[in-house]
Scaffold this motif. Structure first.
Motif, PDB file in Angstrom:
ATOM      1  N   PRO A  15      25.042  64.687  67.170  1.00  0.00           N
ATOM      2  CA  PRO A  15      26.182  65.521  66.772  1.00  0.00           C
ATOM      3  C   PRO A  15      26.810  65.159  65.427  1.00  0.00           C
ATOM      4  O   PRO A  15      27.336  66.027  64.751  1.00  0.00           O
ATOM      5  CB  PRO A  15      27.174  65.328  67.921  1.00  0.00           C
ATOM      6  CG  PRO A  15      26.726  64.125  68.659  1.00  0.00           C
ATOM      7  CD  PRO A  15      25.295  63.898  68.370  1.00  0.00           C
ATOM      8  N   HIS A  16      26.742  63.883  65.037  1.00  0.00           N
ATOM      9  CA  HIS A  16      27.462  63.534  63.793  1.00  0.00           C
ATOM     10  C   HIS A  16      26.540  63.237  62.621  1.00  0.00           C
ATOM     11  O   HIS A  16      27.004  63.026  61.510  1.00  0.00           O
ATOM     12  CB  HIS A  16      28.386  62.348  64.045  1.00  0.00           C
ATOM     13  CG  HIS A  16      29.520  62.724  64.949  1.00  0.00           C
ATOM     14  ND1 HIS A  16      30.438  63.684  64.618  1.00  0.00           N
ATOM     15  CD2 HIS A  16      29.845  62.296  66.196  1.00  0.00           C
ATOM     16  CE1 HIS A  16      31.293  63.829  65.607  1.00  0.00           C
ATOM     17  NE2 HIS A  16      30.958  63.006  66.581  1.00  0.00           N
ATOM     18  N   PRO A  29      28.437  75.809  70.015  1.00  0.00           N
ATOM     19  CA  PRO A  29      28.153  74.373  69.778  1.00  0.00           C
ATOM     20  C   PRO A  29      27.870  74.044  68.320  1.00  0.00           C
ATOM     21  O   PRO A  29      28.312  73.005  67.838  1.00  0.00           O
ATOM     22  CB  PRO A  29      26.933  74.088  70.660  1.00  0.00           C
ATOM     23  CG  PRO A  29      26.421  75.399  71.103  1.00  0.00           C
ATOM     24  CD  PRO A  29      27.553  76.360  71.049  1.00  0.00           C
ATOM     25  N   ILE A  30      27.169  74.955  67.625  1.00  0.00           N
ATOM     26  CA  ILE A  30      26.851  74.649  66.220  1.00  0.00           C
ATOM     27  C   ILE A  30      28.141  74.584  65.404  1.00  0.00           C
ATOM     28  O   ILE A  30      28.386  73.632  64.662  1.00  0.00           O
ATOM     29  CB  ILE A  30      25.887  75.704  65.622  1.00  0.00           C
ATOM     30  CG1 ILE A  30      24.496  75.546  66.234  1.00  0.00           C
ATOM     31  CG2 ILE A  30      25.807  75.567  64.108  1.00  0.00           C
ATOM     32  CD1 ILE A  30      23.473  76.499  65.672  1.00  0.00           C
ATOM     33  N   LEU A  31      28.980  75.604  65.566  1.00  0.00           N
ATOM     34  CA  LEU A  31      30.202  75.638  64.759  1.00  0.00           C
ATOM     35  C   LEU A  31      31.131  74.483  65.114  1.00  0.00           C
ATOM     36  O   LEU A  31      31.736  73.881  64.230  1.00  0.00           O
ATOM     37  CB  LEU A  31      30.921  76.979  64.958  1.00  0.00           C
ATOM     38  CG  LEU A  31      30.234  78.170  64.293  1.00  0.00           C
ATOM     39  CD1 LEU A  31      30.887  79.465  64.717  1.00  0.00           C
ATOM     40  CD2 LEU A  31      30.275  78.043  62.771  1.00  0.00           C
ATOM     41  N   ARG A  71      29.925  81.194  57.214  1.00  0.00           N
ATOM     42  CA  ARG A  71      31.271  80.822  57.618  1.00  0.00           C
ATOM     43  C   ARG A  71      32.202  80.683  56.401  1.00  0.00           C
ATOM     44  O   ARG A  71      33.300  81.236  56.390  1.00  0.00           O
ATOM     45  CB  ARG A  71      31.228  79.501  58.380  1.00  0.00           C
ATOM     46  CG  ARG A  71      32.523  79.204  59.111  1.00  0.00           C
ATOM     47  CD  ARG A  71      32.563  77.778  59.598  1.00  0.00           C
ATOM     48  NE  ARG A  71      32.591  76.872  58.452  1.00  0.00           N
ATOM     49  CZ  ARG A  71      32.635  75.558  58.565  1.00  0.00           C
ATOM     50  NH1 ARG A  71      32.609  74.998  59.741  1.00  0.00           N
ATOM     51  NH2 ARG A  71      32.657  74.787  57.502  1.00  0.00           N
ATOM     52  N   TYR A 129      21.778  69.558  67.246  1.00  0.00           N
ATOM     53  CA  TYR A 129      23.205  69.218  67.162  1.00  0.00           C
ATOM     54  C   TYR A 129      23.655  68.478  68.396  1.00  0.00           C
ATOM     55  O   TYR A 129      24.525  67.616  68.333  1.00  0.00           O
ATOM     56  CB  TYR A 129      24.044  70.479  66.970  1.00  0.00           C
ATOM     57  CG  TYR A 129      24.002  70.971  65.561  1.00  0.00           C
ATOM     58  CD1 TYR A 129      24.658  70.269  64.561  1.00  0.00           C
ATOM     59  CD2 TYR A 129      23.306  72.110  65.214  1.00  0.00           C
ATOM     60  CE1 TYR A 129      24.612  70.696  63.259  1.00  0.00           C
ATOM     61  CE2 TYR A 129      23.247  72.547  63.924  1.00  0.00           C
ATOM     62  CZ  TYR A 129      23.908  71.837  62.943  1.00  0.00           C
ATOM     63  OH  TYR A 129      23.850  72.259  61.669  1.00  0.00           O
ATOM     64  N   TRP A 133      26.187  79.608  68.746  1.00  0.00           N
ATOM     65  CA  TRP A 133      27.121  79.476  67.610  1.00  0.00           C
ATOM     66  C   TRP A 133      28.278  78.565  67.948  1.00  0.00           C
ATOM     67  O   TRP A 133      28.763  77.830  67.111  1.00  0.00           O
ATOM     68  CB  TRP A 133      27.636  80.842  67.167  1.00  0.00           C
ATOM     69  CG  TRP A 133      26.562  81.768  66.735  1.00  0.00           C
ATOM     70  CD1 TRP A 133      26.401  83.061  67.128  1.00  0.00           C
ATOM     71  CD2 TRP A 133      25.487  81.507  65.829  1.00  0.00           C
ATOM     72  NE1 TRP A 133      25.299  83.605  66.529  1.00  0.00           N
ATOM     73  CE2 TRP A 133      24.718  82.678  65.733  1.00  0.00           C
ATOM     74  CE3 TRP A 133      25.075  80.393  65.090  1.00  0.00           C
ATOM     75  CZ2 TRP A 133      23.593  82.788  64.943  1.00  0.00           C
ATOM     76  CZ3 TRP A 133      23.950  80.495  64.291  1.00  0.00           C
ATOM     77  CH2 TRP A 133      23.227  81.676  64.233  1.00  0.00           C
ATOM     78  N   LEU A 137      29.748  71.393  63.614  1.00  0.00           N
ATOM     79  CA  LEU A 137      30.016  71.373  62.171  1.00  0.00           C
ATOM     80  C   LEU A 137      31.467  70.999  61.902  1.00  0.00           C
ATOM     81  O   LEU A 137      31.756  70.182  61.027  1.00  0.00           O
ATOM     82  CB  LEU A 137      29.712  72.746  61.561  1.00  0.00           C
ATOM     83  CG  LEU A 137      28.241  73.076  61.403  1.00  0.00           C
ATOM     84  CD1 LEU A 137      28.075  74.476  60.853  1.00  0.00           C
ATOM     85  CD2 LEU A 137      27.582  72.081  60.469  1.00  0.00           C
ATOM     86  N   ASP A 138      32.361  71.607  62.680  1.00  0.00           N
ATOM     87  CA  ASP A 138      33.791  71.307  62.509  1.00  0.00           C
ATOM     88  C   ASP A 138      34.042  69.827  62.735  1.00  0.00           C
ATOM     89  O   ASP A 138      34.731  69.170  61.950  1.00  0.00           O
ATOM     90  CB  ASP A 138      34.622  72.115  63.516  1.00  0.00           C
ATOM     91  CG  ASP A 138      34.923  73.497  62.980  1.00  0.00           C
ATOM     92  OD1 ASP A 138      34.695  73.690  61.771  1.00  0.00           O
ATOM     93  OD2 ASP A 138      35.356  74.367  63.745  1.00  0.00           O
ATOM     94  N   GLU A 139      33.458  69.343  63.867  1.00  0.00           N
ATOM     95  CA  GLU A 139      33.652  67.944  64.209  1.00  0.00           C
ATOM     96  C   GLU A 139      33.164  67.045  63.085  1.00  0.00           C
ATOM     97  O   GLU A 139      33.831  66.109  62.672  1.00  0.00           O
ATOM     98  CB  GLU A 139      32.852  67.619  65.465  1.00  0.00           C
ATOM     99  CG  GLU A 139      33.713  67.317  66.676  1.00  0.00           C
ATOM    100  CD  GLU A 139      32.853  67.257  67.913  1.00  0.00           C
ATOM    101  OE1 GLU A 139      31.984  66.370  67.966  1.00  0.00           O
ATOM    102  OE2 GLU A 139      33.025  68.114  68.798  1.00  0.00           O
ATOM    103  N   ARG A 140      31.964  67.393  62.608  1.00  0.00           N
ATOM    104  CA  ARG A 140      31.380  66.548  61.575  1.00  0.00           C
ATOM    105  C   ARG A 140      32.224  66.604  60.306  1.00  0.00           C
ATOM    106  O   ARG A 140      32.438  65.599  59.640  1.00  0.00           O
ATOM    107  CB  ARG A 140      29.949  66.987  61.280  1.00  0.00           C
ATOM    108  CG  ARG A 140      29.182  65.870  60.639  1.00  0.00           C
ATOM    109  CD  ARG A 140      27.725  66.162  60.569  1.00  0.00           C
ATOM    110  NE  ARG A 140      27.502  67.297  59.724  1.00  0.00           N
ATOM    111  CZ  ARG A 140      26.426  68.070  59.814  1.00  0.00           C
ATOM    112  NH1 ARG A 140      25.530  67.822  60.716  1.00  0.00           N
ATOM    113  NH2 ARG A 140      26.265  69.058  58.991  1.00  0.00           N
ATOM    114  N   GLU A 141      32.715  67.809  60.006  1.00  0.00           N
ATOM    115  CA  GLU A 141      33.539  67.933  58.801  1.00  0.00           C
ATOM    116  C   GLU A 141      34.797  67.087  58.915  1.00  0.00           C
ATOM    117  O   GLU A 141      35.172  66.392  57.971  1.00  0.00           O
ATOM    118  CB  GLU A 141      33.904  69.395  58.567  1.00  0.00           C
ATOM    119  CG  GLU A 141      32.890  70.071  57.671  1.00  0.00           C
ATOM    120  CD  GLU A 141      32.878  71.560  57.826  1.00  0.00           C
ATOM    121  OE1 GLU A 141      33.899  72.130  58.252  1.00  0.00           O
ATOM    122  OE2 GLU A 141      31.840  72.166  57.527  1.00  0.00           O
ATOM    123  N   LEU A 162      27.441  85.772  62.113  1.00  0.00           N
ATOM    124  CA  LEU A 162      26.250  84.920  62.076  1.00  0.00           C
ATOM    125  C   LEU A 162      25.076  85.632  62.736  1.00  0.00           C
ATOM    126  O   LEU A 162      23.959  85.643  62.205  1.00  0.00           O
ATOM    127  CB  LEU A 162      26.524  83.608  62.808  1.00  0.00           C
ATOM    128  CG  LEU A 162      27.327  82.573  62.031  1.00  0.00           C
ATOM    129  CD1 LEU A 162      27.745  81.447  62.937  1.00  0.00           C
ATOM    130  CD2 LEU A 162      26.498  82.020  60.887  1.00  0.00           C
TER     131      LEU A 162
END
Lengths: 164, 342
Positions: free
Chosen positions: B149-150, A32-34, B168, B145, A30, A37-41, B188
């Motif tokens: 990553p992006h 790395p995934i979160l 989330r 990911y 979770w 996601l944050d980074e991408r957002e 999760l």
């Protein structure tokens, strides 16, 4: 009844299984995934903001260009207008100058002519006088060739003098 | 997304029908009238063997290990076939002082004996399957990911991501508030575990894992600890000395609040257990009707009904995972809330 009595073995296995799952996923999945996601957002948000900024800038630039163009056009019109005005004025000035000069020329010419005329007349008068004198002299000489005539003339003059 | 679910669910239903009809059509022939629906409760409950199908007299069964721990004898491991009759494959045979009764429960011959039954039962095996599948699924997503990553999610990540975002943004954020980051991993995990358990439970031949009270109770206890171990001062003040309540009333309110601490996880436990078990019972009942009536007309009608109920069950699987996670988030949110809303 045993449907709603939890089995002890299953509870223990469930605690172990779910506990491990919670640990492994929480630690290695979770996070790395979160964070991805944050980074991408944030990346997407940044990109969107940048695009928005770029668009605004572009609009500003366009508006500015338009303004500049408008100004340039106005200036051009003004320049053209003033140029026409200046040329018209110049032409007008030239014309008046020319006509003035012409008039003066004519005047001068007239004056010259006048003086010339006067000079000529004077010359003519002198000439006439000289001629007259010469003619008179010749005439007189011819008339006074004999003594008698001379005596008569002198007599006449003396008579005139006496009278005076 | 919805279309995909619909397609998958339809396929699943058809598959399940094919298998379950094959299973029960033959197995119930020899049974008496009352035995025709006995398979329902047998499926709902835990078992020491994993029974898939019976063709005539051949049982397709996966024997599971029976593990017993006792203080005097230590850990003992047997196969579930050790407790079965070699001819009829029925439980009841005594082995090393233990036997499995007709309700599939392990008992000691000596009643006073104390031991712990740690057998890998059908539900424990199911738990391991869910465990492995979840790890595989989520770690495939993690790999995606890490590699990319992006970029947009690909493969498994594109299935996992919407659910992660849903948990989330729709569950953790609005219900927990600014501290949601700390609890999102827990929510999760619980969401994916329940969803996976619910969905796999609908696969024909699978065990009723999330419809087992031991499992739901354990999950509820996890939420209970998650809530109360993270409860802040205000939360506990609210429980033991509710602000703004006169003293005589406190005598009533405080016990209610304390009971409330336990009713919350209790409700979680019962809700999931009942919803999933009831769904399984309804589906199996419709299948059971076929064998009770032994009529083609009823067979066709039941099959149609089973397909529809299966679709509904897939919805229920997702809803129950959502509801369990949502309520967990709400309880945690109440425990960590900074401002008193009362």
């Amino acid at each position: 009844m045993d449907l709603i009595i939890p089995g002890s073995g299953l509870i223990i296995w469930q605690i172990i299984g779910f506990g491990i799952l919670l640990f492994i996923l929480g630690k290695f999945a979770w996070k790395p995934i979160l964070s991805a996601l944050d980074e991408r957002e944030t990346a997407i948000e940044g990109a969107l903001k940048a695009a928005e900024n770029a668009r605004n800038e572009m609009a500003n630039l366009k508006a500015e260009n338009e303004k500049l163009l408008q100004e340039a056009r106005l200036e051009r019109d003004q320049i053209l207008k003033s140029a026409t005005e200046t040329s018209a004025k110049l032409i007008e000035e030239a014309r008046t100058e020319a006509s003035k000069a012409g008039a003066k020329l004519i005047e001068d010419a007239k004056a010259v002519i006048e003086t010339e005329k006067k000079a000529a007349l004077a010359e003519v008068k002198n000439q006439v006088a000289t001629l007259t004198l010469q003619v008179t002299e010749k005439l007189l000489r011819k008339n006074l060739e004999d003594d008698k005539a001379q005596k008569e003339l002198v007599q006449e003059f003396v008579k005139d003098l006496k009278l005076n | 997304m919805f279309r995909k679910i619909l397609c998958i669910s339809t396929l699943l239903s058809v598959f399940m029908l094919a298998l379950s009809t094959a299973t029960f059509a033959s197995s119930e022939v020899e049974g008496g009238e009352e035995n025709k629906t006995g398979f329902i409760m047998h499926h709902i409950k835990d078992s020491h063997e994993w029974h898939f199908a019976t063709f005539g007299h051949t049982h397709v069964t996966l024997p599971l290990p029976v593990i017993i721990y006792s203080a005097d004898r230590g850990v003992e491991v047997y196969s579930s076939t050790d407790f079965q009759d070699h001819e009829t494959h029925a439980f009841g045979v005594e082995h090393n002082g233990y036997y499995i009764n007709e309700h599939d429960k392990l008992h000691a011959v000596d009643e006073s004996r104390s031991y712990i039954d740690l057998s890998i039962t059908k539900n424990v095996a199911m738990l391991i399957i869910v465990f492995v599948l979840l790890l595989w699924m989520i770690f495939s997503a993690v790999r995606n990911y890490k590699r990319n990553p992006h970029g947009a999610p690909k493969g498994i990540a594109s299935i996992v991501e919407p659910m992660v975002l849903f948990v989330r943004d729709e569950i953790a954020k609005p219900n927990i508030g600014p501290k949601y980051r700390k609890f999102t991993p827990y929510l999760l995990t619980i969401f994916f575990f329940i969803l996976m358990g619910n969905l796999l439970g609908l696969v024909p031949g699978a065990a009723n894992l999330t419809g087992n009270i031991a499992v739901t109770a354990t999950l509820a206890v996890f939420t209970f600890f998650m809530t109360n171990l993270n409860g802040n001062k205000e939360y506990w003040k609210h429980v033991v000395a509710t602000p703004g309540v006169p003293l005589p009333l406190l005598l009533v309110i405080v016990p209610v609040e304390i009971i409330g601490l336990f009713t919350k996880p209790f409700a979680l436990m019962v809700r999931l257990f009942v919803a999933i078990t009831a769904g399984h019972i309804v589906i199996l009942s419709f299948i059971g009707l076929i064998f009770v009536f032994e009529s083609y007309a009823v067979g066709v009608a039941s099959t149609v009904m089973v397909v529809f109920i299966n679709l509904i069950e897939i919805l229920v699987a997702a809803i129950q995972a959502y509801v369990f996670t949502l309520f967990s988030a709400m309880y945690i949110g109440q425990a960590v809330a900074e401002h008193d809303h009362h």
